[in-house]
Design a protein around this motif. Structure first.
Motif, PDB file in Angstrom:
ATOM      1  N   ASP A   1      37.082  46.819 -55.259  1.00 43.47           N
ATOM      2  CA  ASP A   1      36.453  46.826 -53.941  1.00 43.47           C
ATOM      3  C   ASP A   1      37.516  46.932 -52.850  1.00 43.47           C
TER       4      ASP A   1
ATOM      5  N   THR B   1      40.113  34.776 -49.575  1.00 43.60           N
ATOM      6  CA  THR B   1      38.651  34.752 -49.500  1.00 43.60           C
ATOM      7  C   THR B   1      38.199  33.301 -49.608  1.00 43.60           C
TER       8      THR B   1
ATOM      9  N   TYR C   1      34.640  37.454 -61.277  1.00 45.58           N
ATOM     10  CA  TYR C   1      35.911  37.250 -60.575  1.00 45.58           C
ATOM     11  C   TYR C   1      36.966  36.800 -61.580  1.00 45.58           C
TER      12      TYR C   1
ATOM     13  N   PRO D   1      37.636  41.217 -55.990  1.00 43.99           N
ATOM     14  CA  PRO D   1      36.270  40.754 -56.232  1.00 43.99           C
ATOM     15  C   PRO D   1      35.272  41.901 -56.318  1.00 43.99           C
ATOM     16  N   ARG D   2      34.194  41.664 -57.060  1.00 39.33           N
ATOM     17  CA  ARG D   2      33.183  42.685 -57.253  1.00 39.33           C
ATOM     18  C   ARG D   2      31.835  42.327 -56.638  1.00 39.33           C
ATOM     19  N   SER D   3      31.544  41.043 -56.527  1.00 36.41           N
ATOM     20  CA  SER D   3      30.237  40.597 -56.024  1.00 36.41           C
ATOM     21  C   SER D   3      29.098  41.107 -56.900  1.00 36.41           C
TER      22      SER D   3
ATOM     23  N   SER E   1      34.137  37.302 -52.485  1.00 34.34           N
ATOM     24  CA  SER E   1      34.387  38.525 -51.724  1.00 34.34           C
ATOM     25  C   SER E   1      34.211  38.369 -50.224  1.00 34.34           C
TER      26      SER E   1
END
Length: 317
Positions: free
Chosen positions: A38, A63, A82, A93-95, A114
């Motif tokens: 990201d 974050t 994560y 991070p991807r969320s 994130s």
């Protein structure tokens, strides 16, 4: 075709054949490193905030989950997509999983992995809304996962299993994977790494480890909706037909038993007569491969051979 970090389509470079006199690009030029990650989401400056009433300061690029770690509050969150270990590069991070949700006064519910830490921010991990959001999202992940843990090589060392135990989940509220009509076959083609997509939670850790840490460009997430799955960038159906070099980093970062080193596929299983991982799924693919002389798959090995041959031709000239 591939996409850049903005999502715009871009053309991949053509690959010369062994007879083509042009310089042969290495395989890693067929993808852009960083596309699995990201955009930067961390804070742009040092900030002070409160976590469950406790004040904490974090540095640039932090974050909210970094702030939680400073006070130990991150232990209450699963954060399954994560990955941040001292001995390796941060992944994400991807969320994706949303199991790390917290509540803030300024923005309401946000994924802590994130969302940037902001100066003066008040964060609560123990609010009713935050706890319910994490519970719902954990159950959603569990509902799309093979929960036959006793036949899994990651039994007892699975992050999803740990999260479910810590959350006292007995039956996911949205059903379980066994409600499906069929499982995906286990990919046994590689003598080094087994793929069981029925255990994949689509966290994207393996893709980032492959593309951005090891810079091999083998894995990708493909498909959409219920058909989303781990795939290979060269379009192969089985790992042995991919460009894998068997480094094992994908298996290292996998939070579940979706990617496991072959020597450990039965390491943590509970022996139940007549019930194993393979027959619990019912089908495998790739068993016809007799062996592999080195970690690189045949396609990767052939590419190396072609590169060496072209280098030899250039030296002769």
């Amino acid at each position: 075709m591939s996409t850049d970090h903005t999502g715009r389509a871009e053309s991949l470079p053509s690959v010369p054949s062994i007879d083509d006199p042009r310089p042969h690009p290495p395989l890693t030029e067929h993808f852009n490193t960083g596309t699995a990650t990201d955009p930067d989401v961390g804070a742009r400056e040092t900030s002070s905030l409160t976590v469950d009433g406790e004040e904490v300061s974090v540095g640039e690029e932090a974050t909210i989950i970094d702030a939680l770690g400073e006070v130990g509050a991150d232990e209450e969150l699963s954060a399954l997509c994560y990955y941040d270990r001292e001995d390796t590069d941060r992944i994400g991070p991807r969320s994706e999983c949303r199991t790390c949700m917290v509540e803030t006064d300024e923005h309401g519910l946000v994924p802590s992995c994130s969302h940037p830490a902001e100066d003066g921010m008040a964060v609560r991990t123990d609010s009713t809304e935050a706890e319910e959001a994490r519970s719902v999202n954990l159950d959603l992940v569990l509902s799309d996962h093979n929960l036959r843990c006793t036949t899994c090589g990651k039994n007892g060392r699975c992050e999803l299993q740990d999260a479910a135990i810590e959350a006292d989940v007995e039956v996911p509220r949205y059903g379980v994977f066994d409600d499906r009509d069929e499982y995906e076959p286990i990919d046994e083609s590689s003598p080094f790494i087994q793929i069981d997509r029925n255990k994949c939670i689509l966290c994207n850790r393996c893709v980032e480890a492959c593309n951005d840490v090891q810079v091999e460009g083998v894995l990708r997430i493909e498909g959409s909706g219920p058909d989303t799955r781990i795939g290979f960038q060269n379009g192969a159906d089985e790992m042995m037909d991919s460009t894998c070099v068997s480094c094992g980093h994908c298996a290292t970062v996998c939070p579940t038993g979706s990617l496991v080193e072959q020597d450990y596929t039965d390491a943590a299983t509970i022996p139940v007569p007549g019930f194993t991982q393979e027959n619990s799924i019912g089908e495998t693919i790739g068993e016809d491969y007799d062996g592999q002389p080195n970690p690189a798959t045949p396609m990767k090995g052939n590419q190396t051979y072609e590169d060496d041959a072209l280098d030899g031709e250039a030296d002769d000239e």
